[in-house]
Design a protein around this motif. Structure first.
Motif: not given
Ligand SMILES: *[C@@H]1O[C@H](CO)[C@@H](O)[C@H](O)[C@H]1NC(C)=O
Length: 284
Positions: A96-100, A102-104
């Protein structure tokens, strides 16, 4: 049922003995004579037969309980099935943490999946030869299929990411569509018949508590790196094109980069995209 001839009885090997035993038992029933000369040998062979049967059953049960050890390894990198993993597992890629997430997704790198394989390897593995590898022309350049598909997933994700965040699309729709189509065909080709158990619950979820047996992606990466084509794709595809992308030879590769290299092969032109699949499947 005939009586085994003398020369047949001279046969050697366990299989021959077992064959004769079954024939002998038929003779025993038919003849039912207590003086039957085959009877003694039959009695000796019974324990051997039982032992053989028991061994076979034990072997089979080991194979059935540990199928991963007995599957044939993959054809090219000789990879075995090494571990199991659950079907339903939320990883950080769907966080749900889209930052996480997206980074991956953005950090997926398929450079090592571009490999240089010797023509001798190609010949012994029923592979066609490929475009010459500039720093050793006895090798061809290949892209490993798993990496190709991972690349496809990545660019689909990037397209969705750009859409979600209101950015301009960096890939052409044509490229995205090719990737979706490639993944679609892979699924049809796999025709995976694993039944995923359903549960009575509000969300549509299946496969809970089930596992699949997997190969080790890291092992494939290691194999790919051992056959490096010195390939590196720049963050912006237009930054480095052609030969330059193959000039990133790792230390110890033994390859000598020649900036003046001129390919001599003909360029493959005039084929419609995905021509092989289209030709075979007869798709419009
Ligand atoms: C989300 O992930 C990023 C990157 O890993 C991290 O820095 C950040 O703290 C996370 N945010 C929350 C709310 O957990």
């Amino acid at each position: 049922m005939g009586i085994p001839s003398e020369d047949k009885e001279e046969g050697t090997g366990l299989l021959n003995d077992i064959d004769k035993t079954s024939q002998d038992s038929g003779i025993l029933v038919n003849g039912s004579g207590s003086e039957n000369p085959h009877r003694r040998r039959f009695l000796i062979l019974v324990p051997i037969l039982l032992l053989s049967l028991t061994t076979n059953i034990i072997t089979l049960s080991i194979i059935v309980s540990n199928p991963k050890h007995y599957q044939r390894p993959s054809k090219y990198a000789n990879l075995h099935l090494t571990h199991t993993e659950p079907y339903v597992l939320l990883t950080d890629y769907s966080s749900h943490n889209t930052t996480l997430a997206d980074n991956l997704w953005h950090s997926i790198n398929i450079d090592s999946g571009v490999v240089a394989l010797p023509d001798s390897f190609a010949a012994s593995h029923d592979l066609r030869t490929a475009q010459r590898f500039p720093w050793d022309t006895s090798k061809g350049i290949y892209i490993l299929h798993g990496f190709h598909n991972l690349h496809c997933l990545k660019i689909i994700y990037i397209s969705l990411f750009e859409f979600r965040t209101g950015q301009e699309q960096s890939r052409t729709w044509h490229h995205i569509a090719h990737c979706l189509d490639a993944l679609r065909r892979q699924m049809l080709c796999d025709a995976d018949d694993t039944p995923r158990a359903t549960d009575r619950r509000a969300e549509v979820v299946s496969g809970v508590g089930q596992h699949r047996v997997c190969r080790d992606w890291g092992a494939l990466e290691n194999w790919a790196k051992a056959h490096t084509a010195c390939y590196k794709r720049p963050e912006k595809p237009e930054d480095e094109v052609g030969l330059k992308r193959f000039m990133h030879c790792p230390e110890g590769s033994g390859y000598v980069v020649d900036e003046g290299y001129m390919p001599t092969e003909e360029i493959l032109v005039g084929l419609p995209e995905e021509s092989i699949a289209t030709g075979v499947a007869g798709e419009v």
